[in-house]
Design a protein around this motif. Structure first.
Motif, PDB file in Angstrom:
ATOM      1  N   LEU A  33      -0.148  17.412 -16.038  1.00  0.00           N
ATOM      2  CA  LEU A  33      -1.472  17.784 -15.200  1.00  0.00           C
ATOM      3  C   LEU A  33      -1.667  16.300 -14.606  1.00  0.00           C
ATOM      4  O   LEU A  33      -2.011  16.426 -13.592  1.00  0.00           O
ATOM      5  N   ASN A  34      -1.799  15.165 -15.373  1.00  0.00           N
ATOM      6  CA  ASN A  34      -2.409  14.056 -14.978  1.00  0.00           C
ATOM      7  C   ASN A  34      -1.483  13.068 -14.462  1.00  0.00           C
ATOM      8  O   ASN A  34      -1.940  12.075 -13.638  1.00  0.00           O
ATOM      9  N   GLY A  35      -0.086  13.350 -14.524  1.00  0.00           N
ATOM     10  CA  GLY A  35       0.814  12.517 -13.833  1.00  0.00           C
ATOM     11  C   GLY A  35       1.366  11.501 -14.845  1.00  0.00           C
ATOM     12  O   GLY A  35       0.523  11.135 -15.824  1.00  0.00           O
ATOM     13  N   GLN A  36       2.583  10.972 -14.782  1.00  0.00           N
ATOM     14  CA  GLN A  36       3.359  10.060 -15.538  1.00  0.00           C
ATOM     15  C   GLN A  36       2.300   8.743 -16.074  1.00  0.00           C
ATOM     16  O   GLN A  36       2.143   8.303 -17.087  1.00  0.00           O
ATOM     17  N   SER A  37       2.143   7.863 -14.863  1.00  0.00           N
ATOM     18  CA  SER A  37       1.459   6.736 -15.201  1.00  0.00           C
ATOM     19  C   SER A  37       0.133   6.776 -15.847  1.00  0.00           C
ATOM     20  O   SER A  37      -0.314   5.913 -16.613  1.00  0.00           O
ATOM     21  N   LEU A  38      -0.853   7.849 -15.360  1.00  0.00           N
ATOM     22  CA  LEU A  38      -2.093   7.813 -15.883  1.00  0.00           C
ATOM     23  C   LEU A  38      -2.149   8.192 -17.322  1.00  0.00           C
ATOM     24  O   LEU A  38      -2.687   7.995 -18.292  1.00  0.00           O
ATOM     25  N   ALA A  39      -1.158   9.488 -17.529  1.00  0.00           N
ATOM     26  CA  ALA A  39      -1.147   9.758 -18.888  1.00  0.00           C
ATOM     27  C   ALA A  39      -0.627   8.762 -20.137  1.00  0.00           C
ATOM     28  O   ALA A  39      -1.297   8.680 -20.897  1.00  0.00           O
ATOM     29  N   PHE A  40       0.245   8.046 -19.458  1.00  0.00           N
ATOM     30  CA  PHE A  40       1.050   6.758 -20.155  1.00  0.00           C
ATOM     31  C   PHE A  40      -0.080   6.016 -20.657  1.00  0.00           C
ATOM     32  O   PHE A  40      -0.130   5.569 -21.612  1.00  0.00           O
ATOM     33  N   MET A  41      -1.046   5.394 -19.405  1.00  0.00           N
ATOM     34  CA  MET A  41      -1.961   4.580 -19.422  1.00  0.00           C
ATOM     35  C   MET A  41      -2.991   5.170 -20.581  1.00  0.00           C
ATOM     36  O   MET A  41      -3.620   4.410 -21.499  1.00  0.00           O
ATOM     37  N   MET A  42      -3.630   6.244 -20.559  1.00  0.00           N
ATOM     38  CA  MET A  42      -4.504   6.778 -21.511  1.00  0.00           C
ATOM     39  C   MET A  42      -3.883   6.836 -22.901  1.00  0.00           C
ATOM     40  O   MET A  42      -4.761   6.629 -23.691  1.00  0.00           O
TER      41      MET A  42
ATOM     42  N   LEU B 170      -5.408   8.220  -8.551  1.00  0.00           N
ATOM     43  CA  LEU B 170      -5.476   7.157 -10.058  1.00  0.00           C
ATOM     44  C   LEU B 170      -4.047   6.822 -10.355  1.00  0.00           C
ATOM     45  O   LEU B 170      -3.895   5.686 -10.780  1.00  0.00           O
ATOM     46  N   ASN B 171      -3.000   7.671 -10.378  1.00  0.00           N
ATOM     47  CA  ASN B 171      -1.584   7.435 -10.527  1.00  0.00           C
ATOM     48  C   ASN B 171      -1.150   6.232  -9.440  1.00  0.00           C
ATOM     49  O   ASN B 171      -0.458   5.214  -9.989  1.00  0.00           O
ATOM     50  N   VAL B 172      -1.550   6.154  -8.249  1.00  0.00           N
ATOM     51  CA  VAL B 172      -1.176   5.311  -7.365  1.00  0.00           C
ATOM     52  C   VAL B 172      -1.836   3.971  -7.690  1.00  0.00           C
ATOM     53  O   VAL B 172      -1.198   3.039  -7.379  1.00  0.00           O
ATOM     54  N   LEU B 173      -3.164   4.237  -7.910  1.00  0.00           N
ATOM     55  CA  LEU B 173      -3.838   2.700  -8.192  1.00  0.00           C
ATOM     56  C   LEU B 173      -3.111   2.000  -9.296  1.00  0.00           C
ATOM     57  O   LEU B 173      -3.102   0.564  -9.371  1.00  0.00           O
ATOM     58  N   ILE B 174      -2.830   2.875 -10.492  1.00  0.00           N
ATOM     59  CA  ILE B 174      -1.887   2.203 -11.458  1.00  0.00           C
ATOM     60  C   ILE B 174      -0.746   1.589 -11.100  1.00  0.00           C
ATOM     61  O   ILE B 174      -0.373   0.447 -11.426  1.00  0.00           O
ATOM     62  N   ASP B 175       0.083   2.287 -10.437  1.00  0.00           N
ATOM     63  CA  ASP B 175       1.435   1.838  -9.723  1.00  0.00           C
ATOM     64  C   ASP B 175       1.060   0.635  -8.705  1.00  0.00           C
ATOM     65  O   ASP B 175       1.987  -0.278  -8.975  1.00  0.00           O
ATOM     66  N   PHE B 176       0.037   0.543  -8.103  1.00  0.00           N
ATOM     67  CA  PHE B 176      -0.310  -0.562  -7.204  1.00  0.00           C
ATOM     68  C   PHE B 176      -0.480  -1.690  -7.902  1.00  0.00           C
ATOM     69  O   PHE B 176      -0.033  -2.779  -7.656  1.00  0.00           O
TER      70      PHE B 176
ATOM     71  N   LEU C 162       0.756  -1.293   0.076  1.00  0.00           N
ATOM     72  CA  LEU C 162       0.070   0.079   0.072  1.00  0.00           C
ATOM     73  C   LEU C 162       0.882   1.287   0.030  1.00  0.00           C
ATOM     74  O   LEU C 162       0.449   2.355  -0.417  1.00  0.00           O
ATOM     75  N   ILE C 163       1.934   1.443   0.570  1.00  0.00           N
ATOM     76  CA  ILE C 163       2.890   2.298   0.908  1.00  0.00           C
ATOM     77  C   ILE C 163       3.684   2.581  -0.198  1.00  0.00           C
ATOM     78  O   ILE C 163       4.031   3.786  -0.825  1.00  0.00           O
ATOM     79  N   ALA C 164       4.068   1.553  -0.887  1.00  0.00           N
ATOM     80  CA  ALA C 164       5.366   1.648  -2.047  1.00  0.00           C
ATOM     81  C   ALA C 164       4.800   2.245  -3.288  1.00  0.00           C
ATOM     82  O   ALA C 164       5.391   3.109  -3.717  1.00  0.00           O
ATOM     83  N   PRO C 165       3.533   2.143  -3.636  1.00  0.00           N
ATOM     84  CA  PRO C 165       2.992   2.974  -5.019  1.00  0.00           C
ATOM     85  C   PRO C 165       2.921   4.325  -4.494  1.00  0.00           C
ATOM     86  O   PRO C 165       3.041   5.341  -5.627  1.00  0.00           O
ATOM     87  N   TYR C 166       2.631   4.902  -3.226  1.00  0.00           N
ATOM     88  CA  TYR C 166       2.741   6.452  -3.101  1.00  0.00           C
ATOM     89  C   TYR C 166       4.173   6.842  -3.361  1.00  0.00           C
ATOM     90  O   TYR C 166       4.437   7.929  -3.684  1.00  0.00           O
ATOM     91  N   LEU C 167       5.157   6.054  -2.565  1.00  0.00           N
ATOM     92  CA  LEU C 167       6.563   6.323  -2.919  1.00  0.00           C
ATOM     93  C   LEU C 167       7.104   6.352  -4.280  1.00  0.00           C
ATOM     94  O   LEU C 167       7.719   7.204  -4.968  1.00  0.00           O
ATOM     95  N   LEU C 168       6.527   5.211  -5.057  1.00  0.00           N
ATOM     96  CA  LEU C 168       6.879   5.518  -6.386  1.00  0.00           C
ATOM     97  C   LEU C 168       6.283   6.616  -7.065  1.00  0.00           C
ATOM     98  O   LEU C 168       6.874   6.961  -8.065  1.00  0.00           O
ATOM     99  N   THR C 169       5.242   6.818  -7.060  1.00  0.00           N
ATOM    100  CA  THR C 169       4.507   7.901  -7.595  1.00  0.00           C
ATOM    101  C   THR C 169       5.202   9.344  -7.420  1.00  0.00           C
ATOM    102  O   THR C 169       5.293  10.097  -8.342  1.00  0.00           O
TER     103      THR C 169
END
Length: 653
Positions: free
Chosen positions: A215-224, A70-76, A36-43
Motif C-alpha cells: 500500500l505505502n510503497g517500498q521506501s516509505l514502508a522501510f522508513m516507517m 512521499l516515496n519520491v521525496l525519500i528517494d530524492f 527531480l526526475i530521477a526519484p520518480y524513475l527510481l520509485t
C-alpha cells in the motif's frame, strides 16, 4: 549555487566542449532536472519489481499519488545525500539505483519465499545473508541480478558522454547534512512529519507488513519500520499494574504442584529435559492430494498415538527459526513485536531469564546444541544472555556426517547423546538441527530418494517435495535414534520434538498450492483456517518416565515451556505461570491469528480475551524493554539472574 565542471575524461578530451559545458546556466538546469526526475524513475522501478506489472505500478502511482510523492521525496533525499557524498552526479545515480533496486529485489524474493518484505533490521544480518544466498540462488534470481548489473553498468557508461557535475566542498557538506537530517527526522516522525503523513493518509499496517509495503510503497514502508525498532509503551503499563499482576501470581495455584517460585524437590531424581527443534520439520502426509510409497515419518505417527502430542502454532513460515527459539525459551511472544522483527538480532543485548537459566538454577547443566555456525542469528551472544552454560555449534562437531549439504540429523543425535553421557549432572538441552534447511532444489541434494511422492506437481515442485520428504524422513530417523538410546538409559529423560516452521517449498508456496493444501499462493487470500494450517507444526513429547499423555489441538510456541514444566510437576517461574494462565483462554496467538479455548479462529484478539492478553503483553514489555518492576515483587532470583560465569568455557578451549 555554483556548479563546477571537473577535468574532462579522456573520452571528452577528444572532442570540443559541448554546449552544456560552455553554458553554466544550462548545466545548472540539467542537474536540477536530473535530481527531480530521477526519484520518480527510481520509485517506478522499485515498485515495478514488487508488482511485476506496468499497469499495476502506474495504477498505484495514480490512485495513491499522495503516497507516491512521499516515496519520491525519500528517494530524492537519498539521491541528494549520495550525490553530496560522492561528488559526481552520474556515479551517484548509479549507486543510488543499485541500493534501491537491490533492496526492492531482496524484498521481492523474501515475500516470495517466506511472506515478509525487507526490513531495516535485516541489514544487521550481513554474515547470515552470505550463508543464505547460496541456498536461495536460482535461475530466476540470477536473471534479475544480471539485469541489475547491466542497468547499473549503462548508467556508469553515461559518465563517458556527460561531464562530471561536481559541487564545491562546502556545498556538498552542508546540503548532504541537511538531506541526512531530513531523512532522520522522517524516520523518527517529528510532528511536522506526522502531520504530513496524516495529510497523505498513510496507514502503518504493522500487523501485515506485506500489505504495508504494497500500500505505502517500498521506501516509505522501510522508513516507517526504522521507528518500529523501538517498542512503544503499552497503554496502562506502570509499577502499579505490574504489582497487581505479581500479587495475583503469588496467590494463584495453577495445578496441584505448579505454583509460582520454588524448586525441584531435593529427593527427586532430576530428569534430563531435552528440546529438539528440527529445522523446517513438518508432516508432508498432511497434504491430502499427495501419496507416498511409504510413511516418511513413522516415528512421529507412532508417537502421536502413544504419547503427549499435538500441534504448535508457529509465528513463522519458511524462515525465522530464532523467533521460535525465542518464544519457547523465554515464554515471550513475537506477536507483540513489530511484524517481521528478529528478537535475537534486535532486542536481546542484556540478560533475559529463560528456561536455560531456570534449569541452571535447579542444578542442571544447560546446553544449547546447534549443528550450524555459532554466529548465525547472533546465537553465540544471545545464549550467554539467556543463561546457558555451554553452546556447542558446528565448529565443535568433529568430522561430522554430512547429508543434504548440512550436518546430518543422525549426527546431531549422536552428538546430543554424547553430551548427555559424558555429563554427570542432569541436563537441559535446547537442540536445533540443520539438515532439512532449504532450499530443496537440486537433483543432487540426496544421492538416493527411496520414498516416491506422487501428486499433481510441476517438475520444479516435484523436485522440491521429493527432497523435502527425504529430509523429513531423516529427521524422523534422528528422533528414533534418540528414543532408542534413552529407552535403554537409567537416566530419567524427557524429549520434546517439534519443527520451527513449515518449509520454504517454492515461490508463492508452490507445493502447498499445487497440492491443494491452500487454495492460493498469496497469503493475503488465505482463510483463517488456511493461516492456521500454514503455521501449525507437529510436536511430540516422549519420556522413559511415567507421565500422563495429553493431546493438544493447538498451542503457541510461547506456551510450550509452561506446559513442559507443568507435565513434570515443576514449580513455574512467574512469567511461565502467567503464560500458563493465558494459554487456558487463548492457546493460539500469532500476529494474524488468535485461537480461543473453544478452538474458534479470529483475525484479532476477541473482546472477551483482551484483558488476559494485555496482561501478557505488559509482562513481556516489562521484561524486555521496561523497568523490570516484576522482579521487585516476585521471583527475584529467577528474574535477576545474570549470564553463567562459566559460559562456553568448555567449547572455547
Amino acid at each position: 549555487m555554483q556548479i563546477k565542471l571537473s577535468k574532462l575524461s579522456p573520452f571528452n578530451r577528444l572532442r570540443k566542449p559541448s554546449r552544456i559545458e560552455r553554458n553554466p546556466k544550462l548545466k545548472y538546469s540539467l542537474i536540477l532536472a536530473v535530481l527531480l526526475i530521477a526519484p520518480y524513475l527510481l520509485t517506478f522501478g522499485v515498485e515495478f519489481i514488487q508488482r511485476r506489472s506496468i499497469h499495476d505500478t502506474l495504477n498505484w502511482m495514480t490512485v495513491h499519488s499522495n503516497l507516491l510523492n512521499l516515496n519520491v521525496l525519500i528517494d530524492f533525499l537519498i539521491v541528494v545525500f549520495v550525490y553530496c557524498l560522492l561528488g559526481s552526479l552520474i556515479p551517484s545515480l548509479a549507486v543510488t539505483s543499485l541500493l534501491l533496486v537491490l533492496g526492492s529485489l531482496i524484498s521481492y524474493f523474501k515475500i516470495k519465499l517466506i511472506g515478509v518484505p525487507f526490513f531495516p533490521w535485516d541489514l544487521k544480518m550481513n554474515k547470515e545473508v552470505v550463508d543464505i544466498l547460496p541456498l536461495v540462488m536460482n535461475a530466476s534470481m540470477l536473471r534479475y541480478i544480471v539485469v541489475l548489473v547491466v542497468f547499473i553498468g549503462l548508467i556508469f557508461l553515461m559518465r563517458l558522454l556527460l561531464p562530471r557535475f561536481s559541487l564545491p566542498l562546502i556545498t556538498r557538506i552542508s546540503v548532504g547534512l541537511v538531506s541526512l537530517l531530513l531523512l532522520y527526522l522522517f524516520a523518527i516522525k517529528i510532528p511536522p512529519v506526522k502531520w504530513l503523513m496524516q495529510k497523505s493518509q498513510v496507514s502503518n499496517i504493522l500487523w501485515n507488513q506485506q500489505q504495508n509495503y504494497s500500500l505505502n510503497g517500498q521506501s516509505l514502508a522501510f522508513m516507517m519500520n526504522l521507528q518500529n525498532s523501538k517498542m512503544p509503551t503499552p497503554d496502562g503499563y506502570s509499577e502499579a499494574s505490574i504489582k497487581a499482576i505479581a500479587d495475583k501470581l503469588s496467590t494463584q495455584s495453577l495445578t496441584a504442584s505448579a505454583k509460582v517460585g520454588g524448586s525441584i524437590p531435593a529427593t527427586t531424581k532430576k530428569p534430563n529435559v531435552i528440546f529438539v527443534m528440527n529445522e523446517a520439520f513438518w508432516d508432508p502426509t498432511l497434504m491430502t492430494n499427495v501419496t507416498f510409497s511409504e510413511d516418511p515419518v513413522p516415528t512421529i505417527h507412532q508417537l502421536q498415538k502413544e504419547t503427549t502430542s499435538g500441534y504448535m502454532l508457529s509465528p513463522q513460515i519458511g524462515g525465522g527459526t530464532s523467533n521460535v527459539e525465542f518464544e519457547v525459551l523465554t515464554g515471550d511472544s513475537v506477536s507483540f513485536l513489530p511484524n517481521g522483527a528478529i528478537a535475537y538480532q534486535q532486542y536481546i543485548h542484556k540478560p533475559l531469564p529463560s528456561l536455560a537459566s531456570y534449569f541452571s538454577g535447579q542444578g542442571y547443566k544447560s546446553l544449547a546444541l546447534h549443528s550450524y555456525v555459532s554466529y548465525f542469528y547472533n546465537r553465540e551472544n544471545v545464549y550467554k544472555y539467556l543463561g546457558f552454560e555451554s553452546f556447542k555449534s558446528s565448529e565443535n562437531f568433529i568430522n561430522p556426517e554430512i547429508k543434504g549439504g548440512f550436518i546430518a540429523d543422525d549426527e546431531f543425535s549422536r552428538n546430543l547423546i554424547e553430551e548427555v553421557d559424558k555429563t554427570e549432572d542432569p541436563m537441559f538441552i535446547y537442540g536445533i538441527t540443520m539438515q532439512n534447511h532449504g532450499s530443496y532444489e537440486g537433483k543432487t541434494r540426496y544421492s538416493n530418494l527411496p520414498i516416491k511422492v506422487k501428486g499433481n506437481f510441476t517438475p520444479a515442485a516435484q523436485q522440491l517435495i521429493d527432497n523435502y520428504t527425504q529430509g523429513a524422513h531423516d529427521a524422523d530417523h534422528g528422533l528414533k535414534l534418540l528414543i532408542d538410546h534413552f529407552k535403554q538409559s537409567a537416566e530419567p529423560t524427557v524429549i520434546v520434538f517439534y519443527g520451527d516452521h513449515l518449509p520454504m517449498l517454492g515461490f508463492d508456496y508452490d507445493v502447498f498450492h499445487q497440492s491443494g493444501f491452500v487454495q492460493s499462493g498469496k497469503p493475503e487470500e488465505w482463510s483463517l483456517e488456511e493461516i492456521k494450517k500454514m503455521h501449525s507444526v507437529p510436536f511430540v513429547m516422549w519420556s522413559n518416565m511415567d507421565l500422563p499423555n495429553k493431546s493438544f489441538p493447538i498451542m503457541s510456541n510461547s506456551f510450550l515451556g509452561a506446559y513442559v514444566l507443568d507435565a513434570l510437576n515443576l514449580k513455574m517461574p512467574a512469567p511461565f505461570a502467567a503464560n500458563f494462565e493465558v494459554s487456558r483462554k487463548v492457546p493460539g496467538l500469532i500476529s494474524n491469528l488468535v485461537i480461543d479455548a473453544d478452538q474458534k479462529l479470529y483475525a484479532e484478539v476477541p473482546e472477551k480475551d483482551k484483558a488476559v492478553v494485555e496482561q501478557y503483553k505488559q509482562l513481556q514489555y516489562d521484561e524486555l524493554f521496561g523497568k523490570k518492576y516484576l522482579a521487585d515483587f516476585i521471583d527475584q532470583d529467577y528474574l535477576n539472574k545474570g549470564p553463567n560465569p562459566k559460559y562456553n568455557v568448555e567449547f572455547k578451549k
